[in-house]
Scaffold this active site. Sequence first.
Site, mmCIF file in Angstrom:
data_model
loop_
_atom_site.group_PDB
_atom_site.id
_atom_site.type_symbol
_atom_site.label_atom_id
_atom_site.label_comp_id
_atom_site.label_asym_id
_atom_site.label_seq_id
_atom_site.Cartn_x
_atom_site.Cartn_y
_atom_site.Cartn_z
ATOM 1 N N GLY A 12 -35.556 9.615 6.063
ATOM 2 C CA GLY A 12 -35.794 10.101 7.421
ATOM 3 C C GLY A 12 -37.223 10.557 7.627
ATOM 4 N N ASP A 13 -37.584 10.773 8.882
ATOM 5 C CA ASP A 13 -38.896 11.301 9.263
ATOM 6 C C ASP A 13 -40.036 10.365 8.873
ATOM 7 O OD1 ASP A 13 -37.501 13.561 10.152
ATOM 8 O OD2 ASP A 13 -37.581 14.428 8.139
ATOM 9 N N GLY A 15 -41.316 8.245 10.943
ATOM 10 C CA GLY A 15 -42.116 7.978 12.133
ATOM 11 C C GLY A 15 -41.424 6.959 13.032
ATOM 12 N N LYS A 16 -40.092 6.994 13.046
ATOM 13 C CA LYS A 16 -39.320 6.061 13.885
ATOM 14 C C LYS A 16 -39.616 6.297 15.364
ATOM 15 C CE LYS A 16 -35.549 7.647 11.973
ATOM 16 N NZ LYS A 16 -36.093 8.411 10.845
ATOM 17 N N GLY A 40 -34.851 14.353 14.554
ATOM 18 C CA GLY A 40 -36.012 14.967 15.212
ATOM 19 C C GLY A 40 -37.133 13.953 15.209
ATOM 20 N N HIS A 41 -37.479 13.453 16.388
ATOM 21 C CA HIS A 41 -38.523 12.438 16.487
ATOM 22 C C HIS A 41 -39.696 13.013 17.260
ATOM 23 C CE1 HIS A 41 -35.422 9.772 15.125
ATOM 24 N NE2 HIS A 41 -34.737 9.859 16.246
ATOM 25 N N THR A 128 -28.197 19.887 8.671
ATOM 26 C CA THR A 128 -28.969 20.519 9.745
ATOM 27 C C THR A 128 -28.129 21.581 10.463
ATOM 28 O OG1 THR A 128 -28.269 18.813 11.289
ATOM 29 C CG2 THR A 128 -30.349 18.427 10.116
ATOM 30 N N GLN A 223 -32.011 9.133 11.302
ATOM 31 C CA GLN A 223 -31.936 9.218 9.841
ATOM 32 C C GLN A 223 -32.463 7.928 9.178
ATOM 33 O OE1 GLN A 223 -28.801 10.164 11.705
ATOM 34 N NE2 GLN A 223 -30.118 11.913 12.031
ATOM 35 N N THR A 238 -26.019 11.735 5.507
ATOM 36 C CA THR A 238 -25.467 12.122 6.799
ATOM 37 C C THR A 238 -24.146 11.354 6.979
ATOM 38 O OG1 THR A 238 -25.975 12.514 9.121
ATOM 39 C CG2 THR A 238 -26.701 10.391 8.208
ATOM 40 N N THR A 298 -38.763 18.534 11.988
ATOM 41 C CA THR A 298 -38.842 18.603 13.453
ATOM 42 C C THR A 298 -37.627 19.341 14.013
ATOM 43 O OG1 THR A 298 -39.835 16.412 13.309
ATOM 44 C CG2 THR A 298 -39.239 17.140 15.505
ATOM 45 N N ARG A 304 -40.521 19.926 4.080
ATOM 46 C CA ARG A 304 -39.928 18.714 3.514
ATOM 47 C C ARG A 304 -40.339 18.588 2.046
ATOM 48 N NH1 ARG A 304 -41.879 15.335 8.795
ATOM 49 N NH2 ARG A 304 -40.136 15.891 10.160
HETATM 50 P P1 GDP Z 1 -38.854 10.243 12.788
HETATM 51 O O1 GDP Z 1 -37.737 11.213 12.621
HETATM 52 O O2 GDP Z 1 -38.718 9.058 11.887
HETATM 53 O O3 GDP Z 1 -39.060 9.840 14.225
HETATM 54 O O4 GDP Z 1 -40.177 10.986 12.304
HETATM 55 P P2 GDP Z 1 -40.635 12.495 12.650
HETATM 56 O O5 GDP Z 1 -41.137 12.513 14.041
HETATM 57 O O6 GDP Z 1 -39.580 13.471 12.252
HETATM 58 O O7 GDP Z 1 -41.808 12.697 11.590
HETATM 59 C C1 GDP Z 1 -42.933 11.870 11.588
HETATM 60 C C2 GDP Z 1 -44.182 12.733 11.853
HETATM 61 O O8 GDP Z 1 -45.343 11.992 11.521
HETATM 62 C C3 GDP Z 1 -44.369 13.123 13.304
HETATM 63 O O9 GDP Z 1 -44.932 14.399 13.355
HETATM 64 C C4 GDP Z 1 -45.342 12.082 13.851
HETATM 65 O O10 GDP Z 1 -46.113 12.559 14.934
HETATM 66 C C5 GDP Z 1 -46.192 11.838 12.651
HETATM 67 N N1 GDP Z 1 -46.744 10.477 12.502
HETATM 68 C C6 GDP Z 1 -46.141 9.296 12.790
HETATM 69 N N2 GDP Z 1 -46.939 8.268 12.395
HETATM 70 C C7 GDP Z 1 -48.038 8.826 11.830
HETATM 71 C C8 GDP Z 1 -49.210 8.294 11.181
HETATM 72 O O11 GDP Z 1 -49.394 7.082 11.033
HETATM 73 N N3 GDP Z 1 -50.114 9.216 10.705
HETATM 74 C C9 GDP Z 1 -49.935 10.569 10.823
HETATM 75 N N4 GDP Z 1 -50.857 11.385 10.320
HETATM 76 N N5 GDP Z 1 -48.852 11.099 11.443
HETATM 77 C C10 GDP Z 1 -47.917 10.233 11.907
HETATM 78 P P1 IMO Z 2 -34.559 11.804 11.604
HETATM 79 O O1 IMO Z 2 -33.827 10.921 12.583
HETATM 80 C C1 IMO Z 2 -34.409 13.901 7.776
HETATM 81 C C2 IMO Z 2 -30.447 15.220 6.421
HETATM 82 C C3 IMO Z 2 -30.196 16.725 6.329
HETATM 83 C C4 IMO Z 2 -29.195 16.740 5.163
HETATM 84 C C5 IMO Z 2 -28.368 15.482 5.413
HETATM 85 C C6 IMO Z 2 -27.042 15.737 6.156
HETATM 86 O O2 IMO Z 2 -35.482 12.772 12.218
HETATM 87 O O3 IMO Z 2 -35.168 10.981 10.507
HETATM 88 P P2 IMO Z 2 -26.481 16.316 8.696
HETATM 89 O O4 IMO Z 2 -26.866 17.483 9.543
HETATM 90 O O5 IMO Z 2 -26.868 14.986 9.232
HETATM 91 O O6 IMO Z 2 -25.027 16.354 8.293
HETATM 92 O O7 IMO Z 2 -27.294 16.541 7.312
HETATM 93 O O8 IMO Z 2 -29.181 14.614 6.186
HETATM 94 N N1 IMO Z 2 -30.928 14.758 7.745
HETATM 95 C C7 IMO Z 2 -32.183 14.364 7.990
HETATM 96 N N2 IMO Z 2 -33.293 14.399 7.219
HETATM 97 N N3 IMO Z 2 -34.489 13.405 9.023
HETATM 98 C C8 IMO Z 2 -33.385 13.346 9.803
HETATM 99 O O9 IMO Z 2 -33.364 12.718 10.995
HETATM 100 C C9 IMO Z 2 -32.170 13.890 9.316
HETATM 101 N N4 IMO Z 2 -30.924 14.018 9.828
HETATM 102 C C10 IMO Z 2 -30.166 14.540 8.849
HETATM 103 O O10 IMO Z 2 -31.381 17.412 6.028
HETATM 104 O O11 IMO Z 2 -29.870 16.563 3.936
HETATM 105 MG MG MG Z 3 -37.452 13.213 12.124
#
Ligand code: GDP
Ligand code: IMO
Ligand code: MG
Length: 427
Positions: A12-13, A15-16, A40-41, A128, A223, A238, A298, A304
């Site tokens: 996860g996280d 940068g989707k 959290g995006h 979460t 995720q 998840t 987020t 993390r």
């Molecule tokens: P998601 O859950 O996959 O949508 O990702 P998140 O938004 O939770 O986490 C990605 C973080 O990286 C966010 O704060 C974005 O603004 C940031 N981000 C995305 N792409 C880039 C990149 O290429 N470089 C940097 N420095 N930040 C990025």
């Molecule tokens: P995005 O979409 C990162 C993790 C939680 C926990 C496990 C189960 O932003 O990438 P849950 O509340 O889903 O039952 O928790 O999954 N988790 C994530 N980790 N990014 C996420 O979403 C997540 N959504 C759930 O931290 O380990």
């Molecule tokens: Mg996220």
Amino acid sequence: MPGIAIVGVQWGDEGKGKATDLLASRTDYVVKFNGGNNAGHTVVIGDKKYALHLLPSGILTPGVTPVIGNGVVVDLEVLFDELTALQSRGVDTSKLRISSNAHIITNYHRILDKVTERFLGKRSIGTTGRGIGPAYADKVNRLGIRVQDLFDESILRQKIEGALETKNHMLTKVYNRRAITCDEIFDDLQQYVERLRPMVGDTSLELHNALEAGKNVVFEAGQAMMLDIDYGTYPFVTSSTTTSAGAAAGAGIAPSKIDRVVGIVKAYTTRVGSGPFPTELHDEWGDLLRSNGFEFGTTTGRPRRTGWNDTVITRYASRVNGLTDIVLTKLDVLTGIERIPVCVAYDVDGERFDEMPLSQSDYHHAKPIYEELPGWSEDITGAREFSDLPANAQAYVRFLEEHSGSRISAIGVGAARDAIIQIHDLI
Ligand code: GDP
Ligand code: IMO
Ligand code: MG
């Protein structure tokens, strides 16, 4: 090529949200198909930063119809709070569509999520706490409440009573909590019904018609691969299908309508919550990745866990998702690191694994086998062509591509909307 799934490749996280935003200007629909407000995006547009949880990232782009599919679990309080917050910032949210088959997260799901985690103690998953697991458990147990149930008072009461029957025994006798009444849940849900009604429809049919008419539809996963209920590091996952297969089931469209699957891969790896993570760093390099990459959740704000890139995971995700393209994100965060290790295989008790080990027990003591690549020190945040990157950054990208099983079509070099190198068109 109208149907495009965007999926996370690691934990996860990756940068989707930013990748979805990138495609949104050429897209008619953006569909969230799994998960809920555990996601959290973050999307950065100019000097504005948006954190989206339940709403599809495409809602930020005028002209896009955002859709919450049947595979999502919906917390109505979060839904309306998020909508109000966006409206107050001038975002048009009027096009939002919600599947009548999506399931509802209620207060008892949130409470059960928290108490079961506490009860697990050392074995807790680190959820979460948003009620996601208990809401999906009710869906599978056939005790869930769906969006359509809100529009029939008598059915709604019956379903709440049915769901509470065993839960109140659990809450009072096992977890030492007070019982929940049908009335309190009913009244809580009732307050949203009239606002919800115009948004609800047969989104499966609407999306089918859109795809038949040649519209572009992006399916945005919450995720990621390693949190998938079937393919992830179970039980530290998840409760939904986060992979491309989930896009069809969770949006109500045929799998054959998905033409392209884009995997989002961070240049290194992060994880929030418990569970195995072979390349995790517990030293100053891990701290450096966390501070340079602003790696704090987020959704929950938790720091993390951080580690080097793991190509075994990317190969696994390429295969299971059928990735046609990869967007590599956060390459800029690695700037200044002299030598960058990349995991190419695992050592499990003396045996080499080029693919994921069969058993979860093995995975818990998998040790990464690294190859080290030379780093770069030049600022790359202004790079817009692949050739703008320093030679060592280019070699790092090529190395990941060779070991990942799919081509890298774009590279993120900063959080801003335009901080991206496009190599191949994604739409
Ligand atoms: P998601 O859950 O996959 O949508 O990702 P998140 O938004 O939770 O986490 C990605 C973080 O990286 C966010 O704060 C974005 O603004 C940031 N981000 C995305 N792409 C880039 C990149 O290429 N470089 C940097 N420095 N930040 C990025
Ligand atoms: P995005 O979409 C990162 C993790 C939680 C926990 C496990 C189960 O932003 O990438 P849950 O509340 O889903 O039952 O928790 O999954 N988790 C994530 N980790 N990014 C996420 O979403 C997540 N959504 C759930 O931290 O380990
Ligand atoms: Mg996220």
